[in-house]
Design a protein around this motif. Sequence first.
Motif, PDB file in Angstrom:
ATOM      1  N   ILE A   1      52.083  -8.406 -13.513  1.00  0.00           N
ATOM      2  CA  ILE A   1      52.844  -7.874 -14.647  1.00  0.00           C
ATOM      3  C   ILE A   1      53.014  -8.948 -15.719  1.00  0.00           C
ATOM      4  CG2 ILE A   1      55.039  -6.861 -15.361  1.00  0.00           C
ATOM      5  CD1 ILE A   1      55.277  -5.706 -12.500  1.00  0.00           C
ATOM      6  N   LEU A   2      53.338 -10.172 -15.287  1.00  0.00           N
ATOM      7  CA  LEU A   2      53.498 -11.279 -16.235  1.00  0.00           C
ATOM      8  C   LEU A   2      52.204 -11.538 -17.004  1.00  0.00           C
ATOM      9  CD1 LEU A   2      55.580 -13.796 -14.080  1.00  0.00           C
ATOM     10  CD2 LEU A   2      56.312 -12.773 -16.239  1.00  0.00           C
ATOM     11  N   LEU A   3      51.099 -11.662 -16.281  1.00  0.00           N
ATOM     12  CA  LEU A   3      49.817 -11.931 -16.930  1.00  0.00           C
ATOM     13  C   LEU A   3      49.413 -10.781 -17.847  1.00  0.00           C
ATOM     14  CD1 LEU A   3      47.773 -13.507 -13.979  1.00  0.00           C
ATOM     15  CD2 LEU A   3      48.725 -14.681 -15.981  1.00  0.00           C
ATOM     16  N   GLY A   4      49.729  -9.551 -17.410  1.00  0.00           N
ATOM     17  CA  GLY A   4      49.404  -8.394 -18.225  1.00  0.00           C
ATOM     18  C   GLY A   4      50.083  -8.443 -19.585  1.00  0.00           C
ATOM     19  N   PHE A   5      51.360  -8.803 -19.594  1.00  0.00           N
ATOM     20  CA  PHE A   5      52.086  -8.892 -20.867  1.00  0.00           C
ATOM     21  C   PHE A   5      51.553 -10.035 -21.738  1.00  0.00           C
ATOM     22  CE2 PHE A   5      55.553  -6.229 -19.056  1.00  0.00           C
ATOM     23  CZ  PHE A   5      55.640  -5.325 -20.095  1.00  0.00           C
ATOM     24  N   VAL A   6      51.231 -11.165 -21.123  1.00  0.00           N
ATOM     25  CA  VAL A   6      50.715 -12.301 -21.888  1.00  0.00           C
ATOM     26  C   VAL A   6      49.403 -11.915 -22.579  1.00  0.00           C
ATOM     27  CG1 VAL A   6      49.737 -14.621 -21.709  1.00  0.00           C
ATOM     28  CG2 VAL A   6      51.843 -14.062 -20.491  1.00  0.00           C
ATOM     29  N   VAL A   7      48.497 -11.291 -21.835  1.00  0.00           N
ATOM     30  CA  VAL A   7      47.202 -10.880 -22.404  1.00  0.00           C
ATOM     31  C   VAL A   7      47.403  -9.821 -23.484  1.00  0.00           C
ATOM     32  CG1 VAL A   7      44.993  -9.766 -21.882  1.00  0.00           C
ATOM     33  CG2 VAL A   7      45.936 -11.473 -20.308  1.00  0.00           C
ATOM     34  N   THR A   8      48.316  -8.876 -23.248  1.00  0.00           N
ATOM     35  CA  THR A   8      48.556  -7.805 -24.216  1.00  0.00           C
ATOM     36  C   THR A   8      49.128  -8.351 -25.524  1.00  0.00           C
ATOM     37  OG1 THR A   8      48.940  -6.206 -22.440  1.00  0.00           O
ATOM     38  CG2 THR A   8      49.794  -5.651 -24.622  1.00  0.00           C
ATOM     39  N   ILE A   9      50.108  -9.237 -25.426  1.00  0.00           N
ATOM     40  CA  ILE A   9      50.699  -9.832 -26.633  1.00  0.00           C
ATOM     41  C   ILE A   9      49.645 -10.639 -27.390  1.00  0.00           C
ATOM     42  CG2 ILE A   9      52.415 -11.475 -27.486  1.00  0.00           C
ATOM     43  CD1 ILE A   9      54.154 -10.638 -25.040  1.00  0.00           C
ATOM     44  N   ALA A  10      48.808 -11.366 -26.653  1.00  0.00           N
ATOM     45  CA  ALA A  10      47.716 -12.111 -27.293  1.00  0.00           C
ATOM     46  C   ALA A  10      46.765 -11.146 -28.004  1.00  0.00           C
ATOM     47  CB  ALA A  10      46.956 -12.928 -26.252  1.00  0.00           C
ATOM     48  N   GLY A  11      46.504 -10.000 -27.384  1.00  0.00           N
ATOM     49  CA  GLY A  11      45.631  -9.006 -28.001  1.00  0.00           C
ATOM     50  C   GLY A  11      46.204  -8.470 -29.305  1.00  0.00           C
ATOM     51  N   ILE A  12      47.515  -8.242 -29.334  1.00  0.00           N
ATOM     52  CA  ILE A  12      48.159  -7.768 -30.568  1.00  0.00           C
ATOM     53  C   ILE A  12      48.022  -8.819 -31.668  1.00  0.00           C
ATOM     54  CG2 ILE A  12      50.353  -7.120 -31.625  1.00  0.00           C
ATOM     55  CD1 ILE A  12      51.177  -5.923 -28.931  1.00  0.00           C
TER      56      ILE A  12
END
Length: 462
Positions: A336-347
């Motif tokens: 979950i942590l890594l998912g949010f980090v990657v998603t925010i980076a994508g934005i």
Amino acid sequence: MTGQPNASPARRILLPLALAQFICSFAGSNMNVMINDMSRDLDTTVQGIQTAITLFLLVMAALMIPGGKLTDRYGRTRCFTVGLVVYGVGAVLSALAPGLGVLILGNSILEGIGTALLIPPVYILTTLFFTEVTSRARAFGVISALGGVGAAAGPLIGGLITSAISWRGAFIFQALVIVAIIVLSRGIEDPVPADPTRPFDVTGAVLSGLGLVLFVMGILAADNNGLLMLGLMVAGAAVLASFFWWIRSKERAGQEPLLSTALFANRTSNLALVTQNAQWLILLGTSFTVATYLQVVRGYDAIQTGVIFTAATLGLLASSLGAEWFAKRLAQRTLILLGFVVTIAGIAVLIVMVSGSTGPWGFAPGLLLIGFGLGAMLTPSVNVVQGSFAEDLQGEISGLSRCISNLGSSFGTAIAGTILVSDLSHGGYAAAMVALAAAGVIGLAAATMLPKVALAKAAAPA
């Protein structure tokens, strides 16, 4: 029939349940690529179509908790079937809509009601049929992945159908999938008998639904009237506070409320629900923001817009297909942590590259990262929430979990859409994406507070 089914029956049970989640998620995003076509044919505006989309997501969210509770009284398979029929009728009515009013009746109201009836049984039946931890995690993984793919691929499939036939064909497609699900689910028997004597908290259902509707309608009113927005949101918060007071008073009186307050006493589940809300807020908010910007500002048609969204679909599919490999090596909290980090980076990549590029390829890297990040964490969040409670609370937690997720979807479309529509030609796109990134930061903060020990035990293949 609560024992673990063997492989072949398990596949027969899982297929219609996963398809049901797919089509409901598809319905929440596929209209984003039809904005120009629909607003022109129905003689309305971009804001009118945004309202229809948001209302569909909001009706789902408002009725999901009562829908989950009704499964105990009338049975899980019966609610599932009735929900499919109501949804199918709404899809056909939407396909024939002569104006925005009929579209809202068919898509926003009937499809929303149908979804609220059929989605809680999907998660309850999965929990009851798949009793072994690993198989249950896999089943939730399939369902969550198809839900995510439905939302991510909605623009592509919707764009293809709109270009080949018309936007009305997308609703016919939904109706055909519903018919297929009804046929596939005929052999599913309810593993737990219905209890017609089970009380249903009508007052609680009205208060919870009304509070959510008022709050989200306040967000939609933000670009028209600031005082109206504030009044609606305050009224919604007051009604929701009354709802919590009502269910607590019923429990103290020894009566059964719409929702047990025990659901809110589990810190792990509460934090995971926050992550679910943020995930779907970002997914649907990104879909609406990017699709609207492409069509209204850059003049892309439905198929061009849908093709650009292929990047998000590929990212989500890649992380979903690798879910079992990830789960064997990483705890669910870590995913979950890594998912949010990657998603925010994508934005962030999406904002920077789009501002510096006039071509369509500027959208691909950011959408790919967003899809991959969301796909990596959708299933772990569901596993954590559902696995936090025993079978006697599965009906209620399934309804609450889906309510929070769909509330996130409606927040995403309402918040990002309102910011975008208010300033389409200038800084609206970047401002909307920044708002979605802020939601990602909130989800990331909640994920950091998830307990490591509890989730390490639940880290099964997904």
